[in-house]
Enzyme design. Structure first.
Site, PDB file in Angstrom:
ATOM      1  CD  GLU A 335      57.450  85.610  30.819  1.00  0.00           C
ATOM      2  OE1 GLU A 335      57.728  86.049  29.566  1.00  0.00           O
ATOM      3  OE2 GLU A 335      58.740  84.849  31.152  1.00  0.00           O
ATOM      4  CG  HIS A 360      55.375  82.285  29.766  1.00  0.00           C
ATOM      5  ND1 HIS A 360      56.003  81.339  29.960  1.00  0.00           N
ATOM      6  CD2 HIS A 360      56.202  83.123  28.934  1.00  0.00           C
ATOM      7  CE1 HIS A 360      57.424  81.475  29.651  1.00  0.00           C
ATOM      8  NE2 HIS A 360      57.421  82.670  28.955  1.00  0.00           N
TER       9      HIS A 360
HETATM   10 ZN   LIG Z   1      59.377  83.061  25.752  1.00  0.00          ZN
END
Ligand SMILES: [Zn+2]
Ligand SMILES: [Zn+2]
Lengths: 486, 486
Positions: A335, A360
């Site tokens: 992320e 992510h």
């Molecule tokens: Zn999260």
């Protein structure tokens, strides 16, 4: 340099266009007659939506939200059975309006204002001990009684519980640093409100209701298992918190038999030191043994770029394997858009620790080896488009890396991370961004169907539970199609 | 769902990290001792650069330019022999300051102001015929004579010749539509200045000088081959324009023996109809025959999203193959983030027409089949980072799709498209964005070396010319390394 001449054969061209379309997520799904009719409708809607001047996936979600609300595609997505929501966090699943109106109006609710202009809450039968770097505690009941108009106060409280704002989001959150700092402050403001025992139960029940209303049948929740407290200041341990999740989930399921259930992923902040991490992993193993139904596994939370890399915790994370104790991991990883840093190795390291899914995975396209591993092992990415946009990883969601990944059916599920924090709710807004933004004109009903099926196939449910859940979902899906195909 | 446990072996992890790093552009380049010393220096510079608060590749180039100018990495990139610039357009290769100070001050320079507040120029020995939707022509010499202070006028002219502005670029150009409209107006403003015969020669010579000064040794230029005009209003045909390019190139090369040369790609606006396109392809074939040294091939220019797709011109584009006349294509394709439209098929169609390279290819990661074809056939993408950012395809250059493509050594070259339009010059600014922005910490001197080599290997030069050019480049490179490695 290619120099030989070529006259493309239109039939071969058509075949290639279809081949490429069939490579995308859901590209191989065979649609029934009714599904094809619904798909034709969807296609028309999408063409109309794309032709409009303001294209919501290209805009910041805070500005796009009202446009999306008015979109016929969005209405359809709300009705659509979306399967499971696999990437959510405990304190951000309920519309903050509910907290302001239903929670802060209860008796014994104290508030203070921190030096950096955030707020904190506590419920207490007597005046709570003062908090460092905070104003004296004020009982909200007394404060409101003295006010002629409480609307302004309520608005100010609400703004302190969510990142959503009707001001210009670029001006309010000019950088990743600023938006992450605000995010963590608002999380701390939510803490005292939600972790109060009576509120906690209602909050979680309300959260499940919001997802159920959005046609989500199953939830996997990242939970801190923080201490639940009582009015007299006494607190409970993490097993109590976990048991409460289990009780409320069962109660919700009893009231809604077509809801499949809840599992939780025990999560700890990545800012802790190695010994705290070791303790957390040991606790996770114990909880996994004691609550096998609801415990799905382990993860870390908090901003990757400012936290320690996964590899720093390799000793703690190796414990389950060393002891032969099963402990599925569901790591947030990638992320970030800082490439080549220590933190940027999290994706590969998550895979080396045999993570079950990746939270992510925004940086995945820059890691061809990790990308290949994730694909071959079926380690799905939990893609949360609105979260990535609000947290300033990407501006125009058409440029989200998942667009490329979904064009070749990389294993992904769509989730909403912290919907209440972003002014969203349930899963439909994120499905909208994924379907209209990533997919462009080309994605279709098959893509949506595949995403829903993925959310069950890549869940932590056992294969048998998955079959059950899929059967339940199929019934809902058929109903949805027959009610909306004309 | 993966459930077996794993304790990663640190040595295996190291091996995988190195393997992934070796997959990137230049990842397999073996560095000499001196190169390794320079690389260590570069690595240190990059770490310092990344640690700063403002990270230029994350910012709009107009705001980042001064930061980049002050960067030691940028100084080094300016000195670095970069090989060829393969994606440039005729009217935007010279700093507009040069046009304002050297061209608009010449006698007989007339200007008028259009209804939409752009400007047009013409050199003429007598008052030119009035232009539609334009103010009466004013002779600049007379206008300036009447003014106390001409700075404001000169600034206003300069602003009309470039997109670059010191105001907030997001406010000045809020959308792709606005920035493309401004781009085309400014192109029209440049037209009358540059296409005047005496200016044209000097302009092109000056353009080559700017690239030469930036250590670029070879140029492939997209040219419209528009009519060059004289002071009496008479005009020349496209062969004359092409011959002028050839003459000036030879003259420049005579004055700079270490400059390798120029080839041009005849380009026509994609807004034309089918019969005009047919005429253009026929003209291109004739020019290719008459000027084999300088003519490299054929392309179309103008905004893809608002123009006709390549496939609409398939009959015209099939003519060379039908007649057995060699005609390399260098198509702009995929300069869009609208997915699934007709225009979005341009990438595949360019490949089906055996394009030699792809201009931009921004949409390539969303087209797995086209991506695979481009890779297997060695059809390089001409990546122009600053252009894509200014034209609002991507905001944060770390999210540019080329970052992912370069992490797996997809064939790419770096170019600058219309540097003068973007306030850039030469290639170094775009190399900076690619090296620091796409590459992150991980890209190194080998990546830069590979990019320079790519620019010769993927050029339209014959294999023998490529060997010559590579040998010349290698000499320059060795000198660069020995002068900068400590
Ligand atoms: Zn999260
Ligand atoms: Zn171009």
């Amino acid at each position: 340099l290619t120099s030989c001449l070529s006259i493309p054969d239109p039939r071969q061209r058509d075949a290639l266009i279809h081949l490429e379309a069939s490579m995308q997520t859901g590209g191989q799904v065979v649609l029934s007659d009714a599904e094809q009719r619904l798909d034709a409708l969807l296609f028309k809607m999408k063409q109309e939506e794309t032709a409009k001047e303001d294209f919501p996936p290209a805009m910041h979600f805070f500005k796009a939200r009202d446009l999306i609300k008015g979109s016929p595609i969005f209405s359809l997505l709300q009705k659509m059975p979306k399967g499971g929501a696999l990437h959510l966090h405990d304190l951000a699943i309920v519309d903050v309006e509910w907290l302001v109106k239903n929670v802060t109006y209860r008796p014994y609710c104290y508030m203070c204002i921190t030096d950096n202009r955030s707020i904190r809450f506590i419920f207490s039968s007597q005046l709570p001990k003062p908090l460092q770097r905070c104003s004296p505690w004020i009982q909200l009941e007394h404060l409101r009684a003295k006010m002629v108009n409480v609307t302004e106060l309520d608005n100010s409280i609400r703004n302190n519980l969510t990142l959503y704002t009707d001001q210009d989001p670029e001006a309010v959150y000019p950088s990743q640093d600023v938006v992450w700092e605000a995010f963590e402050q608002k999380f701390l403001a939510l803490w005292g409100l939600v972790m109060y025992a009576p509120v906690f139960r209602e909050y979680f029940y309300q959260g499940l209701s919001e997802f159920y209303m959005d046609n989500v049948m199953y939830v996997e929740l990242r939970v801190l298992l923080a201490e639940i407290y009582e009015l007299d200041g006494s607190t409970h341990d993490s097993a109590f918190t976990l048991r409460t999740y289990q009780d409320i989930s069962r109660q919700f399921k009893a009231n809604h038999p077509d809801f499949f259930g809840v599992r939780v992923i025990f999560s700890i902040h990545r800012g802790v030191n190695a010994s705290v991490m070791t303790g957390a992993v040991e606790e996770a193993m114990k909880l996994q043994k004691d609550f096998p139904d609801i415990m799905a596994g382990f993860d870390m939370v908090g901003r990757e770029d400012s936290g320690k890399p996964l590899w720093d915790f390799r000793e703690a994370l190796s414990l389950p394997a060393e002891r032969g104790v099963p402990m599925p991991f569901f790591f947030h990883a990638g992320e970030t858009n800082l490439q080549g840093t220590e933190v940027d190795q999290n994706l590969l390291d998550a895979l080396l620790f045999n993570t079950s899914r990746i939270g992510h995975g925004f940086a995945l396209p820059r890691h061809p080896l990790a990308r290949d591993l994730s694909r071959r092992r079926g380690v799905a990415l939990e893609v949360c488009p609105i979260s990535n946009q609000v947290m300033k990883l990407v501006k125009d969601l058409r440029n989200h890396p998942a667009a490329g990944l979904m064009s070749e059916d990389h294993p992904v599920v769509i989730s909403s991370d912290d919907p209440a924090m972003f002014g969203a709710s349930g899963l439909s807004y994120d499905f909208y961004e994924a379907f209209v933004g990533f997919g462009g004109i080309r994605s279709h009903l098959g893509s949506l169907k595949q995403l829903a099926i993925n959310s069950i196939r890549y869940s932590s449910l056992t294969p048998q539970q998955q079959e059950e859940a899929l059967a339940q979902w199929q019934t809902k899906w058929n109903k949805f199609v027959s009610e909306n195909a004309f």
